[in-house]
Scaffold this motif. Structure first.
Motif, PDB file in Angstrom:
ATOM      1  N   GLU A  83      49.960 -22.859  16.609  1.00  0.00           N
ATOM      2  CA  GLU A  83      51.317 -23.381  16.830  1.00  0.00           C
ATOM      3  C   GLU A  83      51.361 -24.417  17.945  1.00  0.00           C
ATOM      4  N   LYS A  84      50.530 -24.233  18.966  1.00  0.00           N
ATOM      5  CA  LYS A  84      50.467 -25.230  20.039  1.00  0.00           C
ATOM      6  C   LYS A  84      49.921 -26.551  19.506  1.00  0.00           C
ATOM      7  N   LEU A  85      48.874 -26.462  18.677  1.00  0.00           N
ATOM      8  CA  LEU A  85      48.290 -27.686  18.109  1.00  0.00           C
ATOM      9  C   LEU A  85      49.264 -28.376  17.155  1.00  0.00           C
ATOM     10  N   LEU A  86      49.983 -27.583  16.365  1.00  0.00           N
ATOM     11  CA  LEU A  86      50.918 -28.147  15.390  1.00  0.00           C
ATOM     12  C   LEU A  86      52.230 -28.597  16.039  1.00  0.00           C
ATOM     13  N   GLY A  87      52.556 -27.990  17.204  1.00  0.00           N
ATOM     14  CA  GLY A  87      53.817 -28.303  17.872  1.00  0.00           C
ATOM     15  C   GLY A  87      55.027 -27.800  17.114  1.00  0.00           C
ATOM     16  N   ILE A  88      54.911 -26.614  16.505  1.00  0.00           N
ATOM     17  CA  ILE A  88      56.036 -26.073  15.739  1.00  0.00           C
ATOM     18  C   ILE A  88      56.737 -24.962  16.511  1.00  0.00           C
ATOM     19  N   GLU A  89      58.022 -24.809  16.250  1.00  0.00           N
ATOM     20  CA  GLU A  89      58.837 -23.776  16.883  1.00  0.00           C
ATOM     21  C   GLU A  89      58.854 -22.522  16.004  1.00  0.00           C
ATOM     22  N   VAL A  90      58.746 -21.378  16.646  1.00  0.00           N
ATOM     23  CA  VAL A  90      58.810 -20.100  15.926  1.00  0.00           C
ATOM     24  C   VAL A  90      60.243 -19.576  16.022  1.00  0.00           C
ATOM     25  N   PRO A  91      60.865 -19.183  14.906  1.00  0.00           N
ATOM     26  CA  PRO A  91      62.234 -18.650  14.972  1.00  0.00           C
ATOM     27  C   PRO A  91      62.339 -17.466  15.934  1.00  0.00           C
ATOM     28  N   GLU A  92      63.504 -17.342  16.554  1.00  0.00           N
ATOM     29  CA  GLU A  92      63.705 -16.316  17.579  1.00  0.00           C
ATOM     30  C   GLU A  92      63.486 -14.911  17.022  1.00  0.00           C
ATOM     31  N   ARG A  93      63.969 -14.649  15.823  1.00  0.00           N
ATOM     32  CA  ARG A  93      63.807 -13.315  15.239  1.00  0.00           C
ATOM     33  C   ARG A  93      62.325 -12.996  15.039  1.00  0.00           C
ATOM     34  N   ALA A  94      61.556 -13.994  14.609  1.00  0.00           N
ATOM     35  CA  ALA A  94      60.114 -13.785  14.428  1.00  0.00           C
ATOM     36  C   ALA A  94      59.445 -13.456  15.758  1.00  0.00           C
ATOM     37  N   GLN A  95      59.903 -14.077  16.844  1.00  0.00           N
ATOM     38  CA  GLN A  95      59.316 -13.801  18.157  1.00  0.00           C
ATOM     39  C   GLN A  95      59.598 -12.356  18.581  1.00  0.00           C
ATOM     40  N   TYR A  96      60.804 -11.873  18.315  1.00  0.00           N
ATOM     41  CA  TYR A  96      61.118 -10.481  18.652  1.00  0.00           C
ATOM     42  C   TYR A  96      60.307  -9.513  17.788  1.00  0.00           C
ATOM     43  N   ILE A  97      60.126  -9.863  16.512  1.00  0.00           N
ATOM     44  CA  ILE A  97      59.311  -9.004  15.638  1.00  0.00           C
ATOM     45  C   ILE A  97      57.873  -8.971  16.142  1.00  0.00           C
ATOM     46  N   ARG A  98      57.362 -10.117  16.580  1.00  0.00           N
ATOM     47  CA  ARG A  98      55.993 -10.156  17.117  1.00  0.00           C
ATOM     48  C   ARG A  98      55.866  -9.276  18.358  1.00  0.00           C
ATOM     49  N   VAL A  99      56.839  -9.369  19.261  1.00  0.00           N
ATOM     50  CA  VAL A  99      56.789  -8.541  20.473  1.00  0.00           C
ATOM     51  C   VAL A  99      56.884  -7.064  20.102  1.00  0.00           C
ATOM     52  N   LEU A 100      57.762  -6.738  19.154  1.00  0.00           N
ATOM     53  CA  LEU A 100      57.884  -5.355  18.685  1.00  0.00           C
ATOM     54  C   LEU A 100      56.536  -4.820  18.223  1.00  0.00           C
ATOM     55  N   PHE A 101      55.840  -5.598  17.383  1.00  0.00           N
ATOM     56  CA  PHE A 101      54.570  -5.116  16.837  1.00  0.00           C
ATOM     57  C   PHE A 101      53.419  -5.249  17.834  1.00  0.00           C
ATOM     58  N   MET A 289      52.088   3.010  27.976  1.00  0.00           N
ATOM     59  CA  MET A 289      52.700   3.473  26.725  1.00  0.00           C
ATOM     60  C   MET A 289      54.192   3.728  26.920  1.00  0.00           C
ATOM     61  N   ARG A 290      54.561   4.247  28.076  1.00  0.00           N
ATOM     62  CA  ARG A 290      55.989   4.477  28.360  1.00  0.00           C
ATOM     63  C   ARG A 290      56.729   3.142  28.504  1.00  0.00           C
ATOM     64  N   GLN A 291      56.093   2.162  29.145  1.00  0.00           N
ATOM     65  CA  GLN A 291      56.727   0.849  29.294  1.00  0.00           C
ATOM     66  C   GLN A 291      56.839   0.133  27.952  1.00  0.00           C
ATOM     67  N   SER A 292      55.827   0.313  27.093  1.00  0.00           N
ATOM     68  CA  SER A 292      55.899  -0.258  25.745  1.00  0.00           C
ATOM     69  C   SER A 292      57.077   0.332  24.979  1.00  0.00           C
ATOM     70  N   THR A 293      57.336   1.625  25.185  1.00  0.00           N
ATOM     71  CA  THR A 293      58.477   2.275  24.543  1.00  0.00           C
ATOM     72  C   THR A 293      59.778   1.614  24.980  1.00  0.00           C
ATOM     73  N   ARG A 294      59.892   1.283  26.281  1.00  0.00           N
ATOM     74  CA  ARG A 294      61.090   0.570  26.780  1.00  0.00           C
ATOM     75  C   ARG A 294      61.257  -0.777  26.071  1.00  0.00           C
ATOM     76  N   ILE A 295      60.160  -1.516  25.969  1.00  0.00           N
ATOM     77  CA  ILE A 295      60.218  -2.849  25.342  1.00  0.00           C
ATOM     78  C   ILE A 295      60.617  -2.725  23.875  1.00  0.00           C
ATOM     79  N   ILE A 296      60.031  -1.770  23.180  1.00  0.00           N
ATOM     80  CA  ILE A 296      60.299  -1.594  21.741  1.00  0.00           C
ATOM     81  C   ILE A 296      61.772  -1.260  21.515  1.00  0.00           C
TER      82      ILE A 296
END
Length: 420
Positions: A83-101, A289-296
Motif C-alpha cells: 500500500e505504501k508503494l501503491l499510495g492507496i488509502e485503506v477504508p476506515e472500516r477495513a482498518q478497524y477489521i485489521r486491528v480487530l484480527f 492478552m488482557r490489553q488485546s481484549t480491551r482493544i478488541i
C-alpha cells in the motif's frame, strides 16, 4: 590425573521442547551449559526467493506460513508495504477489521506460547486450557476466510470481505444431545461480532484461571525466575523487540511509538517487566492478552456503529463487486478488471519501502523493492524470532540443561520465520 573435557550434546532437532526444527549444539561442563550454538537451515523454505516468481497477490499466502502462530499479523505487514508503494488509502472500516484480527491473532499467539511453554516445563494442564480458547477463536478465522490456520484474509487495499452476519452452528450427531447443542450454539445465534463479544466477555476469567495455575505456582517460579536475565541495555543492544524487550523494562511498542492502522485512536496500556527474566516475560504476555481484549472490545463497538466499504475502490488493485461480474448487472468492464487482476496481477510503481508492525513476537518488518512489474523484485523480512534466537548462547551460559527448555519457551520462536 585424567583429563576432564567438556562434551557436546545435540539438543534437537527431534527434541519436543525445541519449537520447530532447531538444532542446538550444547557444550556442557557436567550439566552446566558452557556454550549454546543454534543451527538453523533445517526447514529452509526459501520464502523470500519464492515471492520473486509470483505476483504481489499470489505471495500473500506465503506470509501466513512464516510465523504460523500469528498468521494475520504477517499479512498486515506485507499489505502495508504494498500500500505504501501503491499510495492507496485503506477504508476506515477495513482498518478497524485489521486491528480487530491483529489483536485476535496476538491472543492466539500468546495462548499457544504460554500453554506450550508450561507444557515443556512440566505443567501439562495449561495447554489443555489454552487450546480450548484457541479453538474458539479459530472459529472466527474460519467464519471470515474459510480457513482455520492460513486465512489469507487481508488484501492490498483492505480485507477480502466484510464480517459475516451469521456464524456456523454445530449440528446434531450421535455424540451430542439437544441440550449440549443448545449450549454450544448459544453464542452463535448472531453475527461474528456477537460471537466475539461473547468470547471476550468470558476471556478475562479464562486469563484468571491461567494465572491461578501458573503465576504463584512455586514450581513454575523456580523454573522461570532468574532464568535468562537480560538488562534493558543488553536487550536493546541485542536488537530485541516485543515482549522480550518489554520484559526487560523498555516500554517500546510500535502501536504506540509509530502507530499504524487505527491504533492511535484506541486506549490500551503497554505492560513492562522489571527483571528481564523468563518470569517477567511470561507476565508481560499475560497482561498483553488482557490489553488485546480491551482493544478488541473497542473495535467491536466501532464496527457495530459504522458500516462501510472494506476494500479500496481502485479496480486496478482490488476486484470489482460481485454484482459487476455475475448475473443481470454484470458488465464487460468489471469482467475485464477481474480477469486482468487474477491472471496478471497489478503493477506496483518502481521504488523501495520498509513497512513494520508490532507482531506478537516483536517487530516484523517487510522490506520490498519493486522494479515496476507485477512481481516483487526483492522481498526481505525482518522477523523478531531470528534476532531473539541469536541471543540463545548469551542467555544459556551458566544455566543447566533443563533451563535451556525454559529459555526456548520464553523466546517464543517459530522456525517458519527464522529460516525463511
Amino acid at each position: 590425573m585424567s583429563e576432564i573435557r567438556n562434551y557436546t550434546l545435540n539438543f534437537g532437532p527431534q527434541h519436543p521442547a525445541a519449537h520447530g526444527v532447531l538444532r542446538l549444539v550444547l557444550e556442557l561442563d557436567g550439566e552446566v551449559v558452557e556454550r549454546a550454538d543454534p543451527h538453523i537451515g533445517l526447514l529452509h523454505r526459501g520464502t523470500e526467493k519464492l515471492t520473486e516468481s509470483r505476483t504481489w497477490l499470489q505471495s500473500m499466502p506465503f506470509m501466513d506460513r512464516l510465523d504460523y502462530m500469528a498468521m494475520m499479523c504477517n499479512e498486515h505487514a506485507y499489505c502495508l508495504a504494498i500500500e505504501k508503494l501503491l499510495g492507496i488509502e485503506v477504508p476506515e472500516r477495513a482498518q478497524y477489521i485489521r486491528v480487530l484480527f491483529d489483536e485476535i491473532t496476538r491472543v492466539l499467539n500468546h495462548l499457544v506460547l504460554i500453554g506450550s511453554h508450561a507444557f515443556d516445563i512440566g505443567a501439562m494442564t495449561m495447554i489443555l486450557y489454552t487450546f480450548r480458547e484457541r479453538e474458539q477463536l479459530f472459529d472466527a478465522y474460519e467464519a471470515v476466510s474459510g480457513a482455520r490456520m492460513h486465512p489469507a484474509y487481508y488484501r492490498p487495499g483492505g480485507v477480502y470481505r466484510d464480517l459475516p452476519d451469521s456464524m456456523p452452528k454445530y449440528k446434531p450427531n450421535r455424540f451430542k444431545n439437544e441440550s449440549q447443542l443448545k449450549a454450544l450454539n448459544a453464542a452463535r445465534e448472531g453475527s461474528l461480532l456477537d460471537y466475539l463479544e461473547d468470547f471476550f466477555e468470558r476471556f478475562p476469567k479464562c486469563c484468571d484461571d491461567y494465572e491461578t495455575l501458573l503465576t504463584e505456582n512455586r514450581i513454575w517460579k523456580q523454573r522461570t525466575v532468574g532464568i535468562g536475565v537480560a538488562t534493558a541495555e543488553r536487550a536493546l543492544a541485542l536488537g530485541w523487540t516485543g515482549p522480550m524487550l518489554r520484559g526487560s523494562g523498555v516500554a517500546w511498542d510500535l502501536r504506540r511509538k509509530q502507530p499504524y492502522a487505527v491504533y492511535d485512536r484506541l486506549e490500551f496500556d503497554i505492560p513492562v517487566g522489571k527483571n528481564g527474566d523468563c518470569y517477567d516475560r511470561y507476565l508481560c504476555r499475560m497482561e498483553e492478552m488482557r490489553q488485546s481484549t480491551r482493544i478488541i472490545r473497542q473495535c467491536i463497538e466501532w464496527l457495530r456503529k459504522n458500516p462501510g466499504p472494506v476494500i479500496t475502490d481502485n479496480l486496478k488493485v482490488a476486484p470489482p463487486r460481485r454484482e459487476k461480474i455475475q448475473g443481470d448487472t454484470a458488465d464487460m468492464e468489471g469482467l475485464i478488471h477481474h480477469f486482468k487482476l487474477f491472471s496478471e496481477g497489478f503493477n506496483v510503481p518502481e521504488g523501495e519501502v520498509y513497512a513494520t508492525i508490532e507482531h506478537p513476537k516483536g517487530e516484523l518488518g517487510v522490506y520490498a523493492i519493486s522494479d515496476g512489474a507485477n512481481k516483487p523484485y526483492r522481498i526481505r523480512l525482518r522477523t523478531a524470532g531470528f534476532v531473539h534466537l541469536a541471543a540463545m548462547d548469551e542467555l544459556a551460559r551458566g544455566h543447566m540443561i533443563a533451563d535451556v527448555v525454559a529459555l526456548m519457551g520464553t523466546l517464543d520462536v517459530v522456525f517458519g520465520d527464522v529460516d525463511r
